[in-house]
Design a protein around this motif. Structure first.
Motif, PDB file in Angstrom:
ATOM      1  N   THR A   1       0.824  -1.206   0.000  1.00  0.00           N
ATOM      2  CA  THR A   1       0.000   0.000   0.000  1.00  0.00           C
ATOM      3  C   THR A   1       0.860   1.258   0.000  1.00  0.00           C
ATOM      4  O   THR A   1       1.799   1.382   0.785  1.00  0.00           O
ATOM      5  N   ILE A   2       0.518   2.202  -0.880  1.00  0.00           N
ATOM      6  CA  ILE A   2       1.112   3.538  -0.893  1.00  0.00           C
ATOM      7  C   ILE A   2       0.051   4.516  -0.409  1.00  0.00           C
ATOM      8  O   ILE A   2      -1.093   4.488  -0.877  1.00  0.00           O
TER       9      ILE A   2
ATOM     10  N   VAL B   1       4.603   5.999   2.727  1.00  0.00           N
ATOM     11  CA  VAL B   1       3.851   7.253   2.783  1.00  0.00           C
ATOM     12  C   VAL B   1       4.654   8.307   2.036  1.00  0.00           C
ATOM     13  O   VAL B   1       5.828   8.544   2.339  1.00  0.00           O
ATOM     14  N   LEU B   2       4.015   8.935   1.053  1.00  0.00           N
ATOM     15  CA  LEU B   2       4.668   9.946   0.220  1.00  0.00           C
ATOM     16  C   LEU B   2       3.917  11.255   0.349  1.00  0.00           C
ATOM     17  O   LEU B   2       2.712  11.317   0.096  1.00  0.00           O
ATOM     18  N   THR B   3       4.630  12.313   0.721  1.00  0.00           N
ATOM     19  CA  THR B   3       4.000  13.601   0.981  1.00  0.00           C
ATOM     20  C   THR B   3       4.359  14.616  -0.098  1.00  0.00           C
ATOM     21  O   THR B   3       5.370  14.488  -0.792  1.00  0.00           O
ATOM     22  N   ALA B   4       3.527  15.640  -0.210  1.00  0.00           N
ATOM     23  CA  ALA B   4       3.770  16.675  -1.207  1.00  0.00           C
ATOM     24  C   ALA B   4       4.925  17.591  -0.821  1.00  0.00           C
ATOM     25  O   ALA B   4       5.585  18.158  -1.698  1.00  0.00           O
TER      26      ALA B   4
ATOM     27  N   ARG C   1       5.842  15.695   5.443  1.00  0.00           N
ATOM     28  CA  ARG C   1       6.558  14.486   5.870  1.00  0.00           C
ATOM     29  C   ARG C   1       6.804  14.527   7.371  1.00  0.00           C
ATOM     30  O   ARG C   1       6.571  13.533   8.083  1.00  0.00           O
ATOM     31  N   ASP C   2       7.258  15.665   7.876  1.00  0.00           N
ATOM     32  CA  ASP C   2       7.531  15.789   9.303  1.00  0.00           C
ATOM     33  C   ASP C   2       6.244  15.657  10.119  1.00  0.00           C
ATOM     34  O   ASP C   2       6.244  15.069  11.207  1.00  0.00           O
ATOM     35  N   LYS C   3       5.146  16.187   9.607  1.00  0.00           N
ATOM     36  CA  LYS C   3       3.872  16.093  10.321  1.00  0.00           C
ATOM     37  C   LYS C   3       3.395  14.650  10.392  1.00  0.00           C
ATOM     38  O   LYS C   3       2.872  14.204  11.419  1.00  0.00           O
ATOM     39  N   VAL C   4       3.576  13.909   9.313  1.00  0.00           N
ATOM     40  CA  VAL C   4       3.224  12.488   9.324  1.00  0.00           C
ATOM     41  C   VAL C   4       4.037  11.762  10.385  1.00  0.00           C
ATOM     42  O   VAL C   4       3.510  10.933  11.141  1.00  0.00           O
TER      43      VAL C   4
ATOM     44  N   ALA D   1       9.096  12.638   1.419  1.00  0.00           N
ATOM     45  CA  ALA D   1       8.514  13.551   0.439  1.00  0.00           C
ATOM     46  C   ALA D   1       8.617  12.869  -0.922  1.00  0.00           C
ATOM     47  O   ALA D   1       9.611  12.196  -1.227  1.00  0.00           O
ATOM     48  N   LEU D   2       7.584  13.026  -1.745  1.00  0.00           N
ATOM     49  CA  LEU D   2       7.512  12.327  -3.024  1.00  0.00           C
ATOM     50  C   LEU D   2       8.766  12.512  -3.865  1.00  0.00           C
ATOM     51  O   LEU D   2       9.361  11.541  -4.359  1.00  0.00           O
TER      52      LEU D   2
END
Length: 207
Positions: free
Chosen positions: A9-10, A86-89, A94-97, A110-111
Motif C-alpha cells: 500500500t502507498i 507514505v509519500l508527501t507533497a 513528511r515531518d507532520k506524518v 517527500a515524493l
C-alpha cells in the motif's frame, strides 16, 4: 487501511486531499492495479468528503481516461500505520506524518525525495531483502539503501506547491512537478516485480 496481500500500500499525503495527493492517488491507482498495489491518500487538513478538484480531474482524465469516484479524508495515525510507504507533497508534511505516527518514520518520504533516491538505483536488488512483506516494502528498502549516494535536494526542488483555487496554470505546474516522480516510481515497481519470485508455497490451480 487494508494492505494489499502482495503488492503493498502507498499512501499519498497533502493538505486538503483534493489536489496533489488525490491526483497522485488516481494516477497510480490506475497504473499499478496490475501489480496488486493499493494506492490511497489523505490530508493533514482534509476537505473531508469533497470530490477531486475539477482541474485535477481534468488533468488526470487526460492521462488515464475516466477517473474513479473520489472522496477526501483526514489523515490519521491508523492510516499511516497501515501503509507500506507514505509519500508527501512537501517535507513539512513528511515531518507532520512522522509526528502523528513516529513508528512509521522509516517509510515516510517527500515524493520527490523518494523519486530522487530511485534515480540512483541500477536495477539490482542490492539493499533489498527478498523477505520484505510486499513489493512496496521492498522498494522502500532499496530507496533507503541509496541514501548517501544521491545529492541532497534543495527544498525548492522537493516541495510541490498547492494549486487549490489558483487556476489552471497552477494545476499544470502541479502535474509537471509530480508526474516525473510518479512515473519513476511506476517504472521501478515494474522492474522490481520482474525480479521478485512468485510467493513460496503458492498452491497450483487445478482439480
Amino acid at each position: 487501511m487494508e494492505r494489499a496481500a502482495l503488492g503493498g500500500t502507498i499512501l499519498f499525503v497533502c493538505e486538503g486531499n483534493v489536489c496533489r495527493s488525490a491526483f497522485a492517488q488516481v494516477i497510480l491507482a490506475h497504473r499499478l492495479t496490475h501489480l496488486g498495489i493499493h494506492v490511497a491518500s489523505a490530508g493533514t487538513g482534509a476537505l473531508v468528503d469533497s470530490e477531486l478538484d475539477p482541474d485535477a480531474r481534468r488533468l488526470a482524465r487526460a492521462l488515464i481516461g475516466e477517473v474513479e469516484p473520489f472522496r477526501a479524508r483526514q489523515l490519521t495515525p491508523e492510516l499511516i500505520g497501515g501503509a507500506d510507504l507514505v509519500l508527501t507533497a512537501t517535507r513539512w508534511q513528511r515531518d507532520k506524518v512522522a509526528v502523528l505516527n513516529p513508528r512509521a518514520l522509516s517509510r515516510v518520504f517527500a515524493l520527490r525525495d523518494f523519486a530522487a533516491l530511485l534515480v540512483q538505483w541500477d536495477g539490482v536488488q542490492d539493499g533489498a531483502s527478498g523477505e520484505a512483506s510486499s513489493l512496496i516494502a521492498q522498494l522502500v528498502q532499496i530507496a533507503r539503501a541509496q541514501r548517501g549516494t544521491a545529492p541532497m535536494l534543495e527544498a525548492a526542488e522537493v516541495d510541490i506547491g498547492d494549486p487549490y483555487r489558483r487556476g489552471a496554470a497552477a494545476f499544470q505546474r502541479m502535474q509537471d512537478e509530480m508526474l516525473p516522480s510518479l512515473e519513476r516510481i511506476e517504472g521501478a515497481l515494474i522492474a522490481l516485480k520482474g525480479m521478485r519470485p512468485d510467493p513460496v508455497g503458492r498452491q497450483e490451480e487445478g482439480p
